[in-house]
Design an enzyme around this catalytic site. Structure first.
Site: not given
Ligand code: BV8
Length: 245
Positions: A69, A72, A108, A125, A152, A192-193, A218
């Site tokens: 972190y 980053r 983000n 987030h 802390c 962009g997600t 995207n």
């Molecule tokens: C929670 C902060 C209660 C930290 C982040 C239901 C089903 C399955 C799983 C779950 C579910 N509910 C909950 C879960 C578990 C989990 C989850 O979703 N897991 C996934 C992996 C399957 N969710 C959680 O744990 C959430 N909490 O639900 O709590 C709970 C708890 C336990 C169990 C049940 C319920 C918390 C989620 C938040 C985690 N923290 N970030 C940090 O940053 O270090 S998530 C982090 O990853 C980001 O914040 C963001 O959300 C994600 C990344 O995704 P994107 O931002 O979309 O980025 P990515 O790289 O994937 O894609 C980039 C895109 O941009 C691409 O499409 C690309 O083509 C495009 N692109 C590229 N260049 C460009 C562009 N677009 C436009 N212009 C360009 N130039």
């Protein structure tokens, strides 16, 4: 074909009384911040993001997670908003001028939307620019730069980034505001997600269910693409300025 879709999107945005925008790592790519999955390079190449962004990983190896972190945070501090960020700030101004509602919901943690002048921003987030303690959530405005992690000053617990880790619940107020905006917007812009992380990924579907037009920006297709009203295939920095008139 593309120009036609851009024209349709511009029209929908111009006529909307309520606009919600959801952004992901893709909007910061043109500012030099690698997307979430692309971020695992160099020192971090051997990790999956989900391996480092969890409370369990921090307890297991606090130094590695803190350093990830810190790297980053330095990257975000050096980065500048790009044309995509600026276009969304301009869209917010244009909406304010004509009395339309506007909200920007971001996944983000880099703080670039605020840096580009956006005001009504929901950081779903958290933010890498903020730090708090692991045990009690005490906010920390300064910390020992050599600490890995630092402690802390209020309770001696380890400090951690004020971001939402996998397995952690989102800040209640932020999620409620995002769900309310998705349910009542006329237009939702998904920018962009990859739409893989919940509950953020459900916001666009909530907007569709409520009858809103969903416009995706995207360069690649996502699980949301087959369901959207308009899919604008390209970079946020190139397309968003063309949507804001
Ligand atoms: C929670 C902060 C209660 C930290 C982040 C239901 C089903 C399955 C799983 C779950 C579910 N509910 C909950 C879960 C578990 C989990 C989850 O979703 N897991 C996934 C992996 C399957 N969710 C959680 O744990 C959430 N909490 O639900 O709590 C709970 C708890 C336990 C169990 C049940 C319920 C918390 C989620 C938040 C985690 N923290 N970030 C940090 O940053 O270090 S998530 C982090 O990853 C980001 O914040 C963001 O959300 C994600 C990344 O995704 P994107 O931002 O979309 O980025 P990515 O790289 O994937 O894609 C980039 C895109 O941009 C691409 O499409 C690309 O083509 C495009 N692109 C590229 N260049 C460009 C562009 N677009 C436009 N212009 C360009 N130039």
């Amino acid at each position: 074909m593309m120009d036609d879709s851009v024209a349709k999107a511009r029209e929908a945005i111009r006529d909307a009384r309520s606009i919600a925008v959801l952004t992901g790592a893709g909007i910061s790519a043109e500012s030099g911040i690698p997307t979430f999955r692309d971020a695992m390079t160099g020192l971090w190449a051997r990790f999956r993001p989900e391996d480092l962004a969890t409370p369990e990983a921090f307890q297991r190896d606090p130094r590695t997670v803190w350093d990830w972190y810190a790297a980053r945070r330095a990257q975000a501090a050096d980065a500048l908003p790009n044309a995509g960020h600026r276009a969304l700030a301009a869209l917010e101004e244009a909406c304010a001028a004509r009395g339309a509602e506007f909200i920007l919901v971001t996944q983000n943690v880099d703080g670039l939307h605020h840096a580009s002048g956006s005001r009504n921003v929901v950081e779903l987030h958290g933010s890498i620019r903020r730090v708090k303690c692991f045990d009690n959530g005490h906010p920390a405005s300064s910390w020992d730069p050599d600490g890995a992690p630092p402690r802390c000053l209020a309770c001696g617990a380890m400090l951690r980034p004020d971001v939402v880790w996998f397995g952690e619940v989102l800040p209640g107020g932020a999620l409620d505001a995002a769900l309310r905006a998705a349910a009542k917007c006329d237009v939702l812009l998904s920018v962009g997600t990859s739409g893989l992380v919940e509950p953020a990924a459900s916001l666009a579907f909530a907007a569709l269910e409520a009858g809103a037009a969903v416009i995706e920006v995207n360069p690649a297709a996502t699980p949301l693409t087959p369901h959207v009203t308009l899919a604008l295939r390209g970079a946020a920095g190139e397309i968003l300025p063309r949507l804001v008139v």
